[in-house]
Motif scaffolding. Structure first.
Motif, PDB file in Angstrom:
ATOM      1  N   MET A  92       0.851  -1.203   0.000  1.00  0.00           N
ATOM      2  CA  MET A  92       0.000   0.000   0.000  1.00  0.00           C
ATOM      3  C   MET A  92       0.883   1.249   0.000  1.00  0.00           C
ATOM      4  SD  MET A  92      -2.990  -0.633   2.778  1.00  0.00           S
ATOM      5  CE  MET A  92      -4.337  -1.770   2.597  1.00  0.00           C
ATOM      6  N   ASP A  93       1.996   1.180   0.728  1.00  0.00           N
ATOM      7  CA  ASP A  93       2.889   2.343   0.793  1.00  0.00           C
ATOM      8  C   ASP A  93       3.634   2.560  -0.525  1.00  0.00           C
ATOM      9  OD1 ASP A  93       2.131   2.960   3.325  1.00  0.00           O
ATOM     10  OD2 ASP A  93       3.755   1.829   4.297  1.00  0.00           O
ATOM     11  N   ASN A  94       4.017   1.444  -1.174  1.00  0.00           N
ATOM     12  CA  ASN A  94       4.787   1.570  -2.429  1.00  0.00           C
ATOM     13  C   ASN A  94       3.891   1.711  -3.646  1.00  0.00           C
ATOM     14  OD1 ASN A  94       6.873   0.966  -0.745  1.00  0.00           O
ATOM     15  ND2 ASN A  94       6.819  -1.230  -1.224  1.00  0.00           N
ATOM     16  N   GLY A  95       2.602   1.460  -3.463  1.00  0.00           N
ATOM     17  CA  GLY A  95       1.672   1.539  -4.595  1.00  0.00           C
ATOM     18  C   GLY A  95       1.700   0.301  -5.483  1.00  0.00           C
TER      19      GLY A  95
ATOM     20  N   SER B  89      -2.798   2.190  -5.526  1.00  0.00           N
ATOM     21  CA  SER B  89      -2.423   3.550  -5.106  1.00  0.00           C
ATOM     22  C   SER B  89      -3.532   4.139  -4.240  1.00  0.00           C
ATOM     23  CB  SER B  89      -2.146   4.427  -6.326  1.00  0.00           C
ATOM     24  OG  SER B  89      -3.284   4.501  -7.107  1.00  0.00           O
ATOM     25  N   PHE B  90      -3.232   4.255  -2.976  1.00  0.00           N
ATOM     26  CA  PHE B  90      -4.201   4.790  -2.023  1.00  0.00           C
ATOM     27  C   PHE B  90      -3.631   6.021  -1.345  1.00  0.00           C
ATOM     28  CE2 PHE B  90      -4.906   0.091  -1.850  1.00  0.00           C
ATOM     29  CZ  PHE B  90      -6.121   0.084  -2.517  1.00  0.00           C
TER      30      PHE B  90
ATOM     31  N   ARG C 281      -5.382   8.500   3.861  1.00  0.00           N
ATOM     32  CA  ARG C 281      -6.702   8.332   4.456  1.00  0.00           C
ATOM     33  C   ARG C 281      -7.318   6.986   4.026  1.00  0.00           C
ATOM     34  NH1 ARG C 281     -11.020   9.470   1.796  1.00  0.00           N
ATOM     35  NH2 ARG C 281     -13.006   9.433   2.871  1.00  0.00           N
ATOM     36  N   GLN C 282      -7.200   6.685   2.740  1.00  0.00           N
ATOM     37  CA  GLN C 282      -7.778   5.427   2.257  1.00  0.00           C
ATOM     38  C   GLN C 282      -7.084   4.219   2.878  1.00  0.00           C
ATOM     39  OE1 GLN C 282      -7.281   6.303  -1.929  1.00  0.00           O
ATOM     40  NE2 GLN C 282      -9.450   6.806  -2.168  1.00  0.00           N
ATOM     41  N   LYS C 283      -5.757   4.321   3.038  1.00  0.00           N
ATOM     42  CA  LYS C 283      -5.021   3.217   3.678  1.00  0.00           C
ATOM     43  C   LYS C 283      -5.540   3.019   5.098  1.00  0.00           C
ATOM     44  CE  LYS C 283      -0.775   4.582   1.688  1.00  0.00           C
ATOM     45  NZ  LYS C 283       0.557   5.055   1.980  1.00  0.00           N
ATOM     46  N   ALA C 284      -5.724   4.153   5.786  1.00  0.00           N
ATOM     47  CA  ALA C 284      -6.186   4.067   7.176  1.00  0.00           C
ATOM     48  C   ALA C 284      -7.590   3.456   7.238  1.00  0.00           C
ATOM     49  CB  ALA C 284      -6.171   5.457   7.813  1.00  0.00           C
TER      50      ALA C 284
END
Ligand code: MIC
Ligand code: SF4
Length: 642
Positions: free
Chosen positions: A599-602, A620-621, A624-627
């Motif tokens: 999620m961090d690297n896309g 690609s998030f 906010r979307q990751k959280a």
């Protein structure tokens, strides 16, 4: 650099982010609307947030979709929505008052304001220069609570209208023309602004027909300038004070400009089963028609209905055709009755239905087996009419009447002299079917009434760092939310009962899906491009979530659906190489590792355990979307944040 109309409204409402195309921005929302089929869930979500009173300038709850009341379910939902609205500061538009978008345009919408609605055709408000978006119920609930609405900053497209519509060529044909040019995917990631000299020739209802169908382009929204025509409309609605002028700057920059010369258009028709399957009406001349339906939020204004009445006056519809007419609002119906036009419609043999969505969402009036149905609506997805093999075509009211009178698809320009209707000096204003909310003091004593059909909101689960699960379903391009979570008279009453609804999930594609998904526990779905197009119904995410779907992989997604998936805690990811779609087969066992890093690297690597192949995925998030995904959906996220 000058600004477009939409950019000006966005700038005024910007809560966070930069107005840079593709980056996440959030907006202050002035107004919200809900309809009953998505509203029950939205208000259950709002209640979960524990906020006493809505924080918007105006929030309205409409009852317009589910009005059959074939059992206690609908009636209970209506009662629930009425009581929850009264308690929490929301205006309640009773069943019979009309279709949310038509009524909102007439009575509540304001140029320059922002509106989100739990219905994908909320952009109808763009007809009076309001920046309006369709959204999932959860996003609407958050906005009612004063929270911002998050979108990706869109590109700006301009449609430059020149010329003037010829007799029997209408705003609906303009909508169909832009669908022919852009397709159902062509508006994704863009706001469509309508401008040019031709705009001055279009009335507000005509503009609203066009912004309404911008939804079918996949556009973020559509908008017209607010000008003297807008002022005139608002004045006739007794609310000239709501008018403000709005136009784009001379040097506004657009990512794409499309020219449409209205003088060159001719009547168009969208063939089964997609709104962008456009041909000229004349090319289908002579095709036998079984049914004609006039109405829906696209074509149910007084202007449309007066034209319909004028064409039907003194004539009988063909014996072989069944015609329904649903005026868009109580205002439209009353005015039709007062001027005698309603009698002309009834005398022709038409069946007048109540002011509601009705046949548009399969609530009755399904065509006969393999029946050809010409509808003035905005969607003709397979099975949506309630008849699995029904052949639904989308047309203007004029083309609809021509078919009803001749029994076959007929170019309306062959129907004789130009029809001229005179619009009244003023609209009839009577908001008796809008119930005001209680005062904060009164609200304390109001009991919210819940029926047994209202089941608990399903718990979403946080995305874990790894997932190994089966690919339970592989579907093709342009899967609509009507495929994922069908509507219609048999199912719609259960919108607040996710466990029951789940039995019908993906029923149009594969009736074995619900059982298989349940048996699989966690699962993946694979879609093609534009996955989740169509409605805003969050049920198309909540139900798969309930059935255990954890990740949806697709070539690309539709805007509202991707937001609904994230809100429901389902991770939407796209194929890095769309051709890898062919490397995945239903039933394959798939695995994802180190999801949080991905999620961090896309980027993520999907291992197909069945074939041994690895496939690249894009995820690609925003932070906010990751959280939200890690929290297990928007509700859990909001609860954590508070
Ligand atoms: C539709 O036209 O598909 C609907 C029914 O209005 C939906 C909302 C819903 O499914 O309740 C929409 O457009 O969002
Ligand atoms: Fe209602 Fe049809 Fe409009 Fe949806 S598209 S809001 S079902 S009239």
């Amino acid at each position: 650099m000058g600004l477009t109309i939409a950019q000006k409204i966005i700038k005024e409402h910007l809560r966070s982010g930069e107005m840079k195309v593709g980056s996440e921005i959030s907006l202050k929302i002035d107004q919200t609307l809900t309809q009953d089929a998505t509203g029950t869930m939205a208000y259950l979500e709002f209640e979960t947030m524990g906020i006493d009173r809505v924080k918007t300038e105006k929030s309205v709850a409409y009852i317009d979709h589910n009005t059959l009341q074939s059992g206690f379910e609908n009636a209970d939902d209506h009662r629930y929505i009425q009581s929850v609205a009264k308690k929490h500061g929301i205006y309640f538009s009773r069943p019979g008052n009309g279709i949310c978008h038509q009524v909102h345009l007439e009575r509540f919408g304001k140029p320059g304001k922002t509106l989100i609605g739990s219905d994908s055709h909320t952009p109808t408000g763009g007809g009076i220069g309001m920046l309006s978006f369709g959204a999932g119920g959860l996003d609407v609930a958050v906005a009612m609570g004063g929270g911002a609405y998050f979108i990706t900053m869109p590109k700006m497209y301009k449609v430059n209208l020149t010329g003037k519509l010829n007799p029997y060529v209408t705003a609906k044909d303009v909508s169909l023309e832009i669908l022919r040019i852009l397709s159902v995917k062509g508006g994704v990631g863009a706001i469509i602004e309508w401008g040019g000299e031709g705009v001055k020739t279009l009335s507000v209802p005509e503009r609203a027909t066009i912004t309404n169908m911008g939804t079918e382009l996949g556009a973020t929204t559509s908008i017209f300038p607010s000008d003297e025509i807008t002022r005139e409309f608002l004045k006739k609605q007794g609310r000239e004070e709501d008018y403000i002028p709005l136009s784009s700057d001379e040097d506004a920059v657009y990512d794409r400009i499309i020219d449409i010369n209205m003088s060159e258009l001719e009547p168009l028709i969208a063939c089964p089963h997609s709104p962008d399957n456009i041909v000229k009406v004349s090319s289908l001349k002579g095709t036998k028609v079984d049914q004609v339906c006039i109405g829906s939020c696209t074509n149910s204004s007084l202007f449309d209905m007066l034209k319909v009445a004028a064409m039907l006056k003194g004539k009988n519809i063909k014996d072989s055709v069944s015609l329904s007419v649903s005026p868009g609002s109580k205002q439209v119906l009353t005015m039709l009755a007062d001027c005698g036009a309603l009698s002309d419609i009834i005398a022709s043999g038409a069946r007048v239905l109540e002011c509601a969505c009705g046949p548009c969402i399969g609530m009755g009036f399904s065509p006969n087996s393999a029946g050809v149905s010409l509808r003035t609506f905005n969607r003709n997805f397979e099975g949506r009419s309630g008849t699995a093999d029904g052949q639904v075509y989308l047309v203007s009211p004029e083309t609809a009447v021509a078919a009803a009178l001749t029994g076959e698809i007929t170019d309306p320009r062959l129907m004789g002299e130009e029809i001229k209707v005179t619009m009244p000096e003023n609209f009839l204003i009577n908001d008796s079917a809008v119930i005001e909310p209680a005062t904060p003091d009164e609200a304390k004593n109001i009991e919210v009434l819940r029926g047994p059909n209202i089941k608990k909101f399903p718990d979403a689960r946080p995305q874990n760092d790894s997932l190994t699960a089966e690919l339970v379903l592989k579907v093709g391009d342009n899967i609509t939310t009507d495929h994922i979570m069908p509507a219609g008279a048999k199912i719609l009453p259960y919108r607040s009962n996710i466990p029951y609804l789940s039995k019908f999930c993906f029923g149009v594609c594969d009736t074995t899906f619900p059982e298989r998904a349940k048996a699989a526990g966690d699962s993946f779905i694979l879609g093609g491009s534009n996955y989740g197009q169509g409605s805003s119904r969050e049920h198309a995410a909540l139900v798969p979530m309930y059935l255990g779907v954890r990740v949806v992989i697709a070539k690309s997604f539709a805007r509202i659906h991707i937001a609904n998936l994230i809100n429901a805690g389902i991770m939407p990811v796209t194929l890095e190489n769309p051709d890898d779609y062919d490397k995945l087969t239903q039933g394959d066992m798939l695995s994802l590792e180190n999801i949080y890093d991905g999620m961090d690297n896309g980027k993520l690597v999907l291992s197909n355990k069945t074939t041994g192949e690895d496939i690249g995925l894009v995820c690609s998030f925003t932070e906010r979307q990751k959280a939200i995904l890690k929290a297990g959906g928007l509700l859990a996220y909001v609860a954590k944040e508070c």
